[in-house]
Write an enzyme that holds these catalytic residues in place. Structure first.
Site, PDB file in Angstrom:
ATOM      1  N   ASP A  36       0.742  -1.487   0.267  1.00 38.02           N
ATOM      2  CA  ASP A  36       0.418   0.063  -0.264  1.00 38.02           C
ATOM      3  C   ASP A  36       0.793   1.307   0.052  1.00 38.02           C
ATOM      4  OD1 ASP A  36      -2.373  -1.246   0.557  1.00 38.02           O
ATOM      5  OD2 ASP A  36      -2.777  -0.881   2.432  1.00 38.02           O
ATOM      6  N   LYS A  58      -2.877   4.900  -4.146  1.00 34.55           N
ATOM      7  CA  LYS A  58      -2.576   5.745  -4.980  1.00 34.55           C
ATOM      8  C   LYS A  58      -1.290   6.163  -5.057  1.00 34.55           C
ATOM      9  CE  LYS A  58      -4.036   8.480  -1.118  1.00 34.55           C
ATOM     10  NZ  LYS A  58      -4.612   9.168  -0.497  1.00 34.55           N
ATOM     11  N   MET A 173      -7.642   9.584  10.063  1.00 29.15           N
ATOM     12  CA  MET A 173      -8.106  10.495   8.066  1.00 29.15           C
ATOM     13  C   MET A 173      -9.212  11.678   8.791  1.00 29.15           C
ATOM     14  SD  MET A 173      -9.401   6.202   6.599  1.00 29.15           S
ATOM     15  CE  MET A 173      -9.900   5.539   8.289  1.00 29.15           C
TER      16      MET A 173
HETATM   17  N1  SAH Z   1      -4.290   0.176   8.969  1.00 33.67           N
HETATM   18  C1  SAH Z   1      -3.726   2.183   9.089  1.00 33.67           C
HETATM   19  C2  SAH Z   1      -4.688   3.342   9.025  1.00 33.67           C
HETATM   20  C3  SAH Z   1      -5.259   2.927   7.910  1.00 33.67           C
HETATM   21  S1  SAH Z   1      -6.392   4.848   7.875  1.00 33.67           S
HETATM   22  C4  SAH Z   1      -3.188   2.543  10.866  1.00 33.67           C
HETATM   23  O1  SAH Z   1      -3.135   0.965  10.780  1.00 33.67           O
HETATM   24  O2  SAH Z   1      -2.594   2.542  11.101  1.00 33.67           O
HETATM   25  C5  SAH Z   1      -4.924   5.993   6.880  1.00 33.67           C
HETATM   26  C6  SAH Z   1      -4.832   6.906   8.090  1.00 33.67           C
HETATM   27  O3  SAH Z   1      -3.695   6.084   8.893  1.00 33.67           O
HETATM   28  C7  SAH Z   1      -4.376   8.086   6.889  1.00 33.67           C
HETATM   29  O4  SAH Z   1      -5.051   8.827   6.983  1.00 33.67           O
HETATM   30  C8  SAH Z   1      -3.419   9.068   8.336  1.00 33.67           C
HETATM   31  O5  SAH Z   1      -4.967   9.666   9.727  1.00 33.67           O
HETATM   32  C9  SAH Z   1      -3.268   7.923   9.137  1.00 33.67           C
HETATM   33  N2  SAH Z   1      -1.714   7.189   9.590  1.00 33.67           N
HETATM   34  C10 SAH Z   1      -1.419   6.325   8.744  1.00 33.67           C
HETATM   35  N3  SAH Z   1       0.032   6.162   8.730  1.00 33.67           N
HETATM   36  C11 SAH Z   1       0.717   7.473   9.291  1.00 33.67           C
HETATM   37  C12 SAH Z   1       2.119   8.304   9.657  1.00 33.67           C
HETATM   38  N4  SAH Z   1       2.944   7.712   8.886  1.00 33.67           N
HETATM   39  N5  SAH Z   1       1.212   9.502   9.899  1.00 33.67           N
HETATM   40  C13 SAH Z   1       0.325   9.508  10.398  1.00 33.67           C
HETATM   41  N6  SAH Z   1      -0.826   9.004  10.588  1.00 33.67           N
HETATM   42  C14 SAH Z   1      -1.329   8.056   9.330  1.00 33.67           C
END
Ligand code: SAH
Length: 506
Positions: A36, A58, A173
């Protein structure tokens, strides 16, 4: 055909060190990696080189692959008997649609395993200095999505419960709807002055953290231009950041450096710089290659008994020399009785890794120092073997011969310019994204200079040039460039220490 297996692997939030050991092992055995946008691509380095890598996130304005297609891809690959690593940002079961993927696999009777990852909310808190719970203030914690679905409006959430029934809130998000989220929470009873932290690209050197009050944060985010991906943490615990922040206080946090040595040798420097919070980009400007002609070296190896001393001046030289020894079916016993002189601590370590202890490691590890020390011990009548790189200076063989020794100096490796690196470096220089380029030898600079010629002066703009030692600096200056920094001793530790010092003064 027996179906393969799918591993839903949490890649962690970004810092590659936050992948689990089990996740790493699964990546290493997979036939296919499906990854991803938010999974750090550096982790693909753990995969077998033969593994197929499929990006489904994306990129440049293009949307990610639709979930149904990803599901189908998992099913197809596993049905073909392959071992599939599905690498997802953070944790697969936290807002990652991992549940949907696992359900399809279950329905299709494809075996799967789920390997948890460090979710972005937890990681962002840790790297921003925010304990998510604290026995004095908060005893509960909620993970929420701020993303609206047409069939499930955010505005219809039970805001009353969220506002007053829970302690710390972590929104994933939530950036687009931050204004609405904060207004709803205040409307339903959260204090307007509740502290909030917004953390973008958490755990990576480009991490940005903004703190403010619940009633002001949406405007602040807008003014600061902070965009997704970001985590929003709401609650009294955010106050601890002032005392407990550590990551963005690291001395080189927010700095970006280009390293120009070959990948295999850049790892040490990368680790040292990252430990100080810096971002590193490796684009080698040199590559180690075999000599065009081995005959001088082979001749020397066929009569090793003649030599009283073996002078090794670089890790590359050591590796090439031992490789050639082994090529001729010789081992360490062939070096019995020969005094081993190692120039520089890294060379000494490399020799030790081959199971030999150097007899002498001159204090001053410039060629001048080596020559001086050997001559002071007496070299008349001695015979030295000095395996070297093609472009080595003549100082060691010439000075020792002049002092009465005999020196054979066969070439055991060459440094050449790798192809295809120019455009990447041009882009980094043009966009002004680099704070400095680190040069670890004259050839790393010479080859960069050869790529751009006189245009380099114009391209480099504010990018500094850092040099490992006097010879490299001389080369840089000879071409009319300034050396912003050179450590007193030519080791990586000293270079990094000098960099820390340099930025603490600016
Ligand atoms: N499965 C992932 C979440 C996916 S949803 C997890 O457990 O972290 C995607 C959202 O995760 C983004 O919109 C953001 O809000 C958050 N996110 C993921 N990686 C991030 C990072 N390095 N820094 C800040 N937000 C992050």
């Amino acid at each position: 055909m027996k179906p393969g297996k799918v591993y839903l692997i949490g890649a962690g939030p970004g810092d590659p060190g936050l992948l689990t050991i089990k996740g790493r092992d699964c990546l290493a055995q997979a036939d296919v990696i499906i990854y991803d946008y938010l999974a750090n691509p550096v982790l693909l380095g753990y995969a077998q080189s033969s593994a197929e890598r499929i990006y489904v996130g994306k990129s440049c304005g293009k949307h990610s692959m639709p979930q149904e297609e990803i599901n189908q891809l998992l099913v197809d690959k596993a049905s073909a008997g392959l071992s599939v690593a599905r690498l997802k940002g953070g944790d697969p079961y936290v807002f990652g649609r991992g549940g949907e993927e696992a359900t399809i696999l279950h329905q299709q009777q494809i075996p799967f395993e789920v390997i948890p990852g460090v979710t972005a909310g937890f990681a962002a808190a840790a790297y921003a200095g925010i304990p998510l719970t604290h026995r004095d203030i908060t005893t509960s914690l909620a993970l929420l999505t701020g993303h609206e679905r047409p069939d499930r409006k955010l505005s219809s959430l039970d805001w009353q419960k969220l506002a007053t029934g829970l302690g710390t809130l972590i929104f994933y998000m939530g950036m687009t709807n931050l204004k609405m989220i904060s207004e709803k929470l205040i409307e339903h009873g959260r204090a307007p002055e509740t502290p909030v932290a917004v953390i973008r690209w958490a755990t990576l050197p480009r991490q940005q953290t903004l703190t403010g009050r619940l009633d002001q944060i949406a405007d602040q985010v807008k003014t600061a231009g902070i965009k997704p991906p970001a985590i929003i943490i709401i609650g009294e615990v955010v106050r601890y950041r002032e005392e407990l922040r550590w990551y963005d206080n690291l001395p080189l946090f927010g700095k970006r450096f280009l390293l120009t040595r070959p990948y295999a040798q850049a790892a040490g420097m990368v680790a040292l710089l990252q430990a100080q919070g810096a971002e590193t980009i490796c684009i080698p400007t040199i590559e180690i290659a075999e000599p065009l002609d081995w005959s001088a070296c082979d001749q020397a190896l066929s009569q090793l008994g003649r030599y009283t001393g073996l002078i090794l001046t670089s890790a590359n030289g050591v590796e090439s020399f031992f490789n050639r020894l082994s090529y001729h079916n010789l081992d360490l016993r062939a070096l019995a009785g020969i005094e081993i002189i190692a120039v520089g601590p890294k060379t000494a370590r490399t020799i030790e890794n081959h199971g030999l202890k150097p007899d002498l490691i001159p204090q001053d590890f410039r060629a001048e120092g080596v020559v001086e020390e050997l001559i002071s011990r007496g070299v008349t009548g001695k015979r030295y073997l000095y395996p070297r790189t093609e472009i080595a200076r003549r100082l060691i063989p010439d000075s020792l011969s002049a002092a009465g020794a005999e020196v054979d100096d066969p070439v055991v490796y060459r440094t050449i310019a790798p192809a295809g690196k120019q455009e990447m470096i041009r882009h980094l220089l043009e966009t002004g994204e680099l704070d400095a380029i680190c040069f670890s030898s004259s050839s790393t600079f010479d080859n960069l200079h050869a790529m751009f010629g006189d245009e380099l002066q114009k391209l480099k703009k504010a990018t500094d040039f850092f040099s490992i030692g006097p010879l490299t600096s001389q080369t840089i200056r000879k071409h009319g460039f300034e050396v912003a920094l050179e450590p007193e001793k030519s080791t990586l530790d000293d270079l990094v220490a000098a960099m820390v010092e340099y930025y603490s003064n600016t």
